[in-house]
Design a protein around this motif. Structure first.
Motif, PDB file in Angstrom:
ATOM      1  N   VAL A  97       0.814  -1.207   0.000  1.00 14.03           N
ATOM      2  CA  VAL A  97       0.000   0.000   0.000  1.00 14.03           C
ATOM      3  C   VAL A  97       0.852   1.263   0.000  1.00 14.03           C
ATOM      4  CG1 VAL A  97      -1.726   1.320   1.266  1.00 14.03           C
ATOM      5  CG2 VAL A  97      -1.904  -1.177   1.160  1.00 14.03           C
ATOM      6  N   ASN A  98       1.921   1.285   0.827  1.00 10.69           N
ATOM      7  CA  ASN A  98       2.717   2.505   0.934  1.00 10.69           C
ATOM      8  C   ASN A  98       3.415   2.839  -0.382  1.00 10.69           C
ATOM      9  OD1 ASN A  98       4.369   0.214   1.266  1.00 10.69           O
ATOM     10  ND2 ASN A  98       5.926   1.390   2.374  1.00 10.69           N
ATOM     11  N   VAL A  99       3.913   1.796  -1.102  1.00  9.46           N
ATOM     12  CA  VAL A  99       4.592   2.028  -2.378  1.00  9.46           C
ATOM     13  C   VAL A  99       3.590   2.515  -3.419  1.00  9.46           C
ATOM     14  CG1 VAL A  99       5.865   0.964  -4.266  1.00  9.46           C
ATOM     15  CG2 VAL A  99       6.405   0.356  -1.904  1.00  9.46           C
ATOM     16  N   ARG A 100       2.433   1.860  -3.482  1.00  7.49           N
ATOM     17  CA  ARG A 100       1.431   2.241  -4.473  1.00  7.49           C
ATOM     18  C   ARG A 100       0.946   3.660  -4.225  1.00  7.49           C
ATOM     19  NH1 ARG A 100      -3.102  -2.264  -4.953  1.00  7.49           N
ATOM     20  NH2 ARG A 100      -3.682  -0.928  -6.690  1.00  7.49           N
ATOM     21  N   LEU A 101       0.829   4.044  -2.969  1.00  9.79           N
ATOM     22  CA  LEU A 101       0.370   5.387  -2.630  1.00  9.79           C
ATOM     23  C   LEU A 101       1.373   6.430  -3.112  1.00  9.79           C
ATOM     24  CD1 LEU A 101      -1.673   7.211  -1.231  1.00  9.79           C
ATOM     25  CD2 LEU A 101      -0.409   6.861   0.908  1.00  9.79           C
ATOM     26  N   ILE A 102       2.656   6.196  -2.863  1.00  9.53           N
ATOM     27  CA  ILE A 102       3.688   7.150  -3.284  1.00  9.53           C
ATOM     28  C   ILE A 102       3.758   7.240  -4.801  1.00  9.53           C
ATOM     29  CG2 ILE A 102       6.175   7.607  -3.274  1.00  9.53           C
ATOM     30  CD1 ILE A 102       6.290   6.421  -0.485  1.00  9.53           C
ATOM     31  N   VAL A 103       3.619   6.092  -5.475  1.00  7.72           N
ATOM     32  CA  VAL A 103       3.630   6.087  -6.946  1.00  7.72           C
ATOM     33  C   VAL A 103       2.472   6.923  -7.483  1.00  7.72           C
ATOM     34  CG1 VAL A 103       3.289   4.661  -8.996  1.00  7.72           C
ATOM     35  CG2 VAL A 103       4.849   3.901  -7.207  1.00  7.72           C
ATOM     36  N   LEU A 104       1.290   6.770  -6.897  1.00  8.36           N
ATOM     37  CA  LEU A 104       0.129   7.538  -7.338  1.00  8.36           C
ATOM     38  C   LEU A 104       0.337   9.032  -7.108  1.00  8.36           C
ATOM     39  CD1 LEU A 104      -2.898   5.341  -6.188  1.00  8.36           C
ATOM     40  CD2 LEU A 104      -2.123   5.773  -8.518  1.00  8.36           C
ATOM     41  N   ILE A 105       0.857   9.376  -5.941  1.00  5.49           N
ATOM     42  CA  ILE A 105       1.107  10.795  -5.646  1.00  5.49           C
ATOM     43  C   ILE A 105       2.119  11.364  -6.633  1.00  5.49           C
ATOM     44  CG2 ILE A 105       2.080  12.398  -3.961  1.00  5.49           C
ATOM     45  CD1 ILE A 105       0.980  10.577  -1.756  1.00  5.49           C
ATOM     46  N   ALA A 106       3.171  10.578  -6.918  1.00 10.44           N
ATOM     47  CA  ALA A 106       4.197  11.018  -7.869  1.00 10.44           C
ATOM     48  C   ALA A 106       3.620  11.149  -9.269  1.00 10.44           C
ATOM     49  CB  ALA A 106       5.367  10.037  -7.863  1.00 10.44           C
ATOM     50  N   LEU A 107       2.631  10.324  -9.576  1.00  9.06           N
ATOM     51  CA  LEU A 107       1.990  10.374 -10.893  1.00  9.06           C
ATOM     52  C   LEU A 107       1.159  11.647 -11.037  1.00  9.06           C
ATOM     53  CD1 LEU A 107       1.699   8.421 -13.398  1.00  9.06           C
ATOM     54  CD2 LEU A 107      -0.485   7.756 -12.410  1.00  9.06           C
ATOM     55  N   PHE A 108       0.456  12.014  -9.969  1.00  8.84           N
ATOM     56  CA  PHE A 108      -0.415  13.182 -10.018  1.00  8.84           C
ATOM     57  C   PHE A 108       0.365  14.494  -9.843  1.00  8.84           C
ATOM     58  CE2 PHE A 108      -3.813  10.146  -8.331  1.00  8.84           C
ATOM     59  CZ  PHE A 108      -4.298   9.902  -9.600  1.00  8.84           C
ATOM     60  N   ILE A 109       1.397  14.481  -9.016  1.00 12.53           N
ATOM     61  CA  ILE A 109       2.193  15.699  -8.782  1.00 12.53           C
ATOM     62  C   ILE A 109       3.640  15.384  -9.163  1.00 12.53           C
ATOM     63  CG2 ILE A 109       2.693  17.547  -7.130  1.00 12.53           C
ATOM     64  CD1 ILE A 109       0.430  16.518  -5.390  1.00 12.53           C
ATOM     65  N   ASN A 110       3.875  15.228 -10.470  1.00  7.04           N
ATOM     66  CA  ASN A 110       5.201  14.802 -10.918  1.00  7.04           C
ATOM     67  C   ASN A 110       6.248  15.907 -10.848  1.00  7.04           C
ATOM     68  OD1 ASN A 110       4.492  16.391 -13.142  1.00  7.04           O
ATOM     69  ND2 ASN A 110       3.892  14.615 -14.377  1.00  7.04           N
ATOM     70  N   GLU A 111       5.812  17.135 -10.600  1.00  6.10           N
ATOM     71  CA  GLU A 111       6.791  18.216 -10.444  1.00  6.10           C
ATOM     72  C   GLU A 111       7.681  17.998  -9.227  1.00  6.10           C
ATOM     73  OE1 GLU A 111       3.228  19.720 -12.632  1.00  6.10           O
ATOM     74  OE2 GLU A 111       3.555  18.622 -10.763  1.00  6.10           O
TER      75      GLU A 111
END
Length: 475
Positions: free
Chosen positions: A207-221
């Motif tokens: 869960v923690n990895v998937r959450l960070i990946v999603l956040i990085a996907l949405f706020i890639n800056e």
């Protein structure tokens, strides 16, 4: 408070501008939702490849969608794809960058590397998969097959249903570690083997990895920031397990970290033992090993645009970190994909008795009745044409990893009838639309399993389960 409000407003204004990308190019596609892009639609379908096929049916062979606010150009026109993957490869030599990835890190493998770094690694690793090298690995592969057949016989004699996928996973991992890395793990007999357990955990949900990946996907800056958080979580978990033993009860060891630690140990062991007579991927990488921590790649010539050749780079070495990263790559790339492909083939055999009988007859014609218990040679298997068509047709219907076949442009490029597409554009392939296209695969209905369709020469981009061009799947 005021500054924060200004930053938020400015950021959302930037998102609005990003969502104009395909409108400016007059390229159709599903309308994005602010911040999420088309992600919510992907959640509903549960599979990106299915959504792509549905969107292709609605918007055509060229359309765009958004991952967060990142535009993804999806193509299923075979002529345009041939230009991208083969003819203009020098402009599309890299895969798209993924969240949390760092192209400048020490642990970069052939899959994620770009430009000259990819070229150098590919040039060194390519010879492992030549016919001559694969022939030398045949005894090791046959040993794994013999064990698998023994397990199948044991299960058959029990007269009870069983999950064959689990056996294919053990067989695949056993073969990879033996043939590629010279490690005899005996995973088919020992289901508690740590290599097998950590490999399986790697594909489990974290869960923690998937959450960070999603956040990085949405706020890639803020990708560098998210990457540091991801690395910090891993470092803290490792520190707690190492220095506070009681935490091992509720903090599991990170599978990628464990596998890479074993890879470093394999390298240390090889350095002590020295040269071996084994013919495997690991030995080939060791022969090109460098003592440097990071290699600065130099340009010999432009990256070739030939389909089958990769011009030799100036430097023909791998760092120990690149060797470790490629060990990890080949383990994960071969494990799930091969075992899944074997499962699909088994399903087809069970549901298509006529084709099964024809395949059995074809195999029988290549064996001498007096030596039918002997394992077939590499050359014998290569001569069974219907077997090759059978496997190809299975992978046409059920491509294993369709979403990993993608590219990213390094320069502006022109698409006839569309216009100029900006440099840096990420390109995805709608593989299902290609593989089920009646114009490419007729006259027999593409939804019907029909191996004989491969007797007819098709478009170069009609069948691409392993990609195409110089950057196709090396194995």
């Amino acid at each position: 408070m005021y500054i924060g409000s200004v930053v938020v407003v400015a950021y959302f204004w930037r998102l609005r501008q990003a969502y104009e990308f395909f409108k400016r190019l007059n390229i159709p596609g599903p309308p994005p939702i602010l911040f999420f892009g088309n992600f919510l639609e992907l959640i509903k379908s549960k599979r990106l490849s299915i959504s792509m096929k549905q969107w292709t049916e609605k918007y055509g062979r060229i359309f765009g969608y958004f991952e967060g606010h990142t535009p993804i150009l999806v193509i299923s026109d075979p002529d345009i794809l041939q230009d991208v993957f083969i003819k203009s490869f020098s402009n599309f030599h890299s895969r798209r960058s993924f969240p949390l990835a760092d192209q400048n890190a020490k642990l970069v493998n052939m899959f994620s590397a770009s430009g000259l770094r990819w070229k150098r690694q590919r040039f060194i690793i390519n010879p492992t998969f030549s016919s001559a090298k694969l022939k030398q690995m045949t005894p090791l592969i046959n040993r794994s097959i013999n064990m698998l057949m023994k397990k199948m016989s044991e299960q058959y004699n029990k007269g009870q249903p069983f999950d064959i996928y689990a056996y294919y996973k053990r067989f695949t991992m056993d073969t990879i570690w033996s043939c590629a890395f010279g490690l005899d793990t005996d995973m088919q007999n020992n289901i508690n083997n740590p290599y097998l357990i950590h490999s399986q955990q790697l594909f489990g949900e974290k869960v923690n990895v998937r959450l960070i990946v999603l956040i990085a996907l949405f706020i890639n800056e803020l990708n560098k920031f998210w990457r540091k958080i991801h690395l910090s979580i891993g470092a803290i978990s490792y520190w707690c397990r190492h220095y506070i033993p009681i935490t091992k009860r509720f903090i599991n060891e990170d599978p990628p970290t464990w596998i890479m630690k074993q890879a470093y140990k394999i390298i240390e062991k090889h350095q002590k033992v020295g040269q071996t007579n084994r013919t495997d991927l690991l030995q080939l990488m060791f022969e090109s090993a460098s003592d440097e921590e990071l290699i600065q790649d130099s340009r010999a010539t432009d990256i070739t645009n030939e389909e089958t050749e990769i011009e030799p780079p100036l430097i023909r070495k791998l760092t120990k970190h690149e060797i470790v990263s490629n060990i990890f790559l080949f383990m994960i790339a071969g494990y799930e994909t091969t075992s899944t492909a074997l499962s699909y083939i088994t399903y087809i055999l069970a549901t298509h008795p006529n084709e099964q009988q024809k395949l059995q007859h074809e195999i029988d014609t290549h064996f001498n009745p007096e030596t039918e218990d002997d394992m077939p040679s590499y050359d014998t298997v290569s001569q069974i044409e219907y077997l090759d068509m059978f496997i190809r047709e299975t992978l046409r219907l059920y491509p294993i990893a369709p979403v990993v076949v993608n590219r990213q442009s390094s320069e502006d490029f022109h698409i006839k009838g569309i216009g100029t597409i900006p440099a840096g554009t990420r390109i995805a392939v709608d593989m299902y639309s290609l593989h089920y296209d009646p114009d490419l695969w007729g006259p027999v209905d593409p939804h019907i399993f029909y191996p004989e369709r491969f007797e007819t020469k098709r478009h170069a981009m009609a069948w691409i389960p392993f990609g195409a061009g110089p950057r196709n799947c090396v194995g």
